[in-house]
Design a protein around this motif. Structure first.
Motif, mmCIF file in Angstrom:
data_model
loop_
_atom_site.group_PDB
_atom_site.id
_atom_site.type_symbol
_atom_site.label_atom_id
_atom_site.label_comp_id
_atom_site.label_asym_id
_atom_site.label_seq_id
_atom_site.Cartn_x
_atom_site.Cartn_y
_atom_site.Cartn_z
ATOM 1 N N ILE A 276 4.285 5.681 10.986
ATOM 2 C CA ILE A 276 3.118 5.809 11.869
ATOM 3 C C ILE A 276 1.952 6.452 11.130
ATOM 4 N N THR A 277 2.233 7.513 10.370
ATOM 5 C CA THR A 277 1.183 8.187 9.601
ATOM 6 C C THR A 277 0.554 7.242 8.580
ATOM 7 N N ALA A 278 1.416 6.503 7.853
ATOM 8 C CA ALA A 278 0.922 5.581 6.829
ATOM 9 C C ALA A 278 0.111 4.442 7.444
ATOM 10 N N ALA A 279 0.562 3.949 8.602
ATOM 11 C CA ALA A 279 -0.156 2.855 9.255
ATOM 12 C C ALA A 279 -1.547 3.295 9.699
ATOM 13 N N LYS A 280 -1.657 4.521 10.212
ATOM 14 C CA LYS A 280 -2.962 5.051 10.596
ATOM 15 C C LYS A 280 -3.875 5.183 9.382
ATOM 16 N N LYS B 184 -2.781 1.684 19.463
ATOM 17 C CA LYS B 184 -3.683 0.558 19.193
ATOM 18 C C LYS B 184 -3.753 0.204 17.701
ATOM 19 N N ILE B 185 -2.647 0.397 16.995
ATOM 20 C CA ILE B 185 -2.559 -0.037 15.593
ATOM 21 C C ILE B 185 -2.017 -1.459 15.614
ATOM 22 N N ASP B 186 -2.841 -2.416 15.213
ATOM 23 C CA ASP B 186 -2.523 -3.815 15.485
ATOM 24 C C ASP B 186 -1.933 -4.573 14.294
ATOM 25 N N ALA B 187 -1.332 -3.873 13.352
ATOM 26 C CA ALA B 187 -0.662 -4.558 12.245
ATOM 27 C C ALA B 187 0.491 -5.417 12.777
ATOM 28 N N LYS B 188 0.702 -6.560 12.146
ATOM 29 C CA LYS B 188 1.844 -7.403 12.491
ATOM 30 C C LYS B 188 3.113 -6.742 11.941
ATOM 31 N N LEU C 154 0.807 -1.217 0.000
ATOM 32 C CA LEU C 154 0.000 0.000 0.000
ATOM 33 C C LEU C 154 0.843 1.272 0.000
ATOM 34 N N ALA C 155 2.009 1.220 0.621
ATOM 35 C CA ALA C 155 2.841 2.421 0.725
ATOM 36 C C ALA C 155 4.271 2.029 1.065
ATOM 37 N N THR C 156 5.203 2.889 0.643
ATOM 38 C CA THR C 156 6.602 2.763 1.025
ATOM 39 C C THR C 156 7.035 4.081 1.646
ATOM 40 N N VAL C 157 7.573 4.022 2.858
ATOM 41 C CA VAL C 157 7.970 5.238 3.575
ATOM 42 C C VAL C 157 9.442 5.133 3.974
ATOM 43 N N ASP D 149 -2.310 -5.122 7.008
ATOM 44 C CA ASP D 149 -2.226 -6.374 7.765
ATOM 45 C C ASP D 149 -0.830 -6.559 8.356
ATOM 46 N N VAL D 150 0.187 -6.187 7.578
ATOM 47 C CA VAL D 150 1.584 -6.385 7.984
ATOM 48 C C VAL D 150 2.398 -5.138 7.666
ATOM 49 N N ILE D 151 3.336 -4.834 8.549
ATOM 50 C CA ILE D 151 4.344 -3.797 8.291
ATOM 51 C C ILE D 151 5.700 -4.467 8.223
ATOM 52 N N VAL D 152 6.431 -4.213 7.145
ATOM 53 C CA VAL D 152 7.816 -4.672 7.024
ATOM 54 C C VAL D 152 8.694 -3.438 7.168
ATOM 55 N N SER D 153 9.512 -3.407 8.203
ATOM 56 C CA SER D 153 10.248 -2.192 8.525
ATOM 57 C C SER D 153 11.715 -2.461 8.787
ATOM 58 N N ASP D 154 12.543 -1.491 8.382
ATOM 59 C CA ASP D 154 13.934 -1.488 8.788
ATOM 60 C C ASP D 154 13.999 -1.138 10.275
ATOM 61 N N VAL D 155 15.118 -1.423 10.914
ATOM 62 C CA VAL D 155 15.319 -1.022 12.297
ATOM 63 C C VAL D 155 15.846 0.405 12.359
ATOM 64 N N SER D 156 16.976 0.667 11.730
ATOM 65 C CA SER D 156 17.589 1.997 11.764
ATOM 66 C C SER D 156 17.046 2.863 10.642
ATOM 67 N N MET D 157 16.325 3.919 11.028
ATOM 68 C CA MET D 157 15.793 4.880 10.067
ATOM 69 C C MET D 157 15.909 6.273 10.671
ATOM 70 N N PRO D 158 15.989 7.312 9.849
ATOM 71 C CA PRO D 158 16.091 8.677 10.383
ATOM 72 C C PRO D 158 14.806 9.130 11.073
ATOM 73 N N LEU D 159 14.968 10.116 11.954
ATOM 74 C CA LEU D 159 13.893 10.770 12.710
ATOM 75 C C LEU D 159 13.287 9.884 13.792
ATOM 76 N N LEU D 160 12.983 8.653 13.465
ATOM 77 C CA LEU D 160 12.471 7.704 14.456
ATOM 78 C C LEU D 160 12.777 6.299 13.955
ATOM 79 N N ASN D 161 13.501 5.525 14.762
ATOM 80 C CA ASN D 161 13.863 4.173 14.308
ATOM 81 C C ASN D 161 12.660 3.243 14.369
#
Length: 216
Positions: free
Chosen positions: A39-43, A72-76, A29-32, A48-60
């Motif tokens: 957080i904005t995109a998840a809201k 209370k955003i319950d995506a895996k 759905l989106a790439t950030v 259903d699922v978020i695939v995320s890097d650990v180290s990212m700028p502004l907020l890891n």
């Protein structure tokens, strides 16, 4: 209907490759590019699922996951990272992640990890699985092995932004707090970590992978 995924990674070429891999089975759905955008995109998308890097700028990614849980955003959440250190995997799992995959194993393990997440299971890369199990078996030693465990998620946010070169005023604007509060957090962290000054605090952040200047 395909299950939905959001991807968070600040390296454009890497993100494109991961997106192509995920798109074989899922609707991306989106790439950030940072944790705040995540957080904005998840809201907005409620994937259903978020695939995320650990180290990212502004907020890891791990601190972003803490915020997702608070809201209370319950995506895996499955982390895909270059960090092969078990302490990062422990941080991720303690924050609520259900997957931890190394980027060089992505082609073999990422789709398996996402499938496991959707099935309600946890997947840890085979290179770290035994170490992670041993760390949890030892129980109370986990926090002692990770210096960042002494700081709150809020302090993590402040410290990451300072380590990325932001001034106290810039940190305050990003986090919507006062500059005085930023300074309070900074000196409280120096005290808690038993450091001598702000320079040592920034060094601590970089050595412990909190700043996005580290390889991710």
């Amino acid at each position: 209907m395909k299950k939905t995924v959001i991807l968070a990674d600040d390296h454009v070429l890497v993100a494109e490759g991961i997106k192509n891999l995920l798109a074989q089975q899922y609707d991306v759905l989106a790439t950030v590019e940072n944790g705040r955008e995540l957080i904005t995109a998840a809201k907005q998308h409620k994937p259903d699922v978020i695939v995320s890097d650990v180290s990212m700028p502004l907020l890891n990614g791990i601190d972003a996951l803490h915020k997702l849980k608070e809201q209370k955003i319950d995506a895996k959440v499955v982390f895909l990272t270059m960090h092969p250190d078990v302490k990062y995997a422990i941080r991720a799992l303690d924050a609520g992640a259900v997957g931890y995959v190394l980027k060089h194993s992505a082609a073999e393990e990422l789709l398996t990890a996402v499938e496991a997440a959707l099935a309600g299971r946890t997947f840890i890369t085979s290179l770290l699985a035994a170490e992670v199990m041993e760390a949890y078996r030892q129980g109370g030693d986990k926090g002692a092995a990770d210096p960042l465990a002494q700081l709150s998620p809020r302090q993590h946010e402040v410290l990451q932004l300072l380590a990325e070169g932001k001034t106290a005023k810039e940190v305050a604007n990003i986090m919507n707090i006062s500059s005085r509060t930023v300074e309070f957090h900074k000196y409280k962290m120096i005290e808690v970590l038993k450091l001598d000054n702000a320079r040592e605090l920034i060094k601590f952040a970089i050595e412990n992978g909190l700043a996005a200047t580290n390889p991710n």
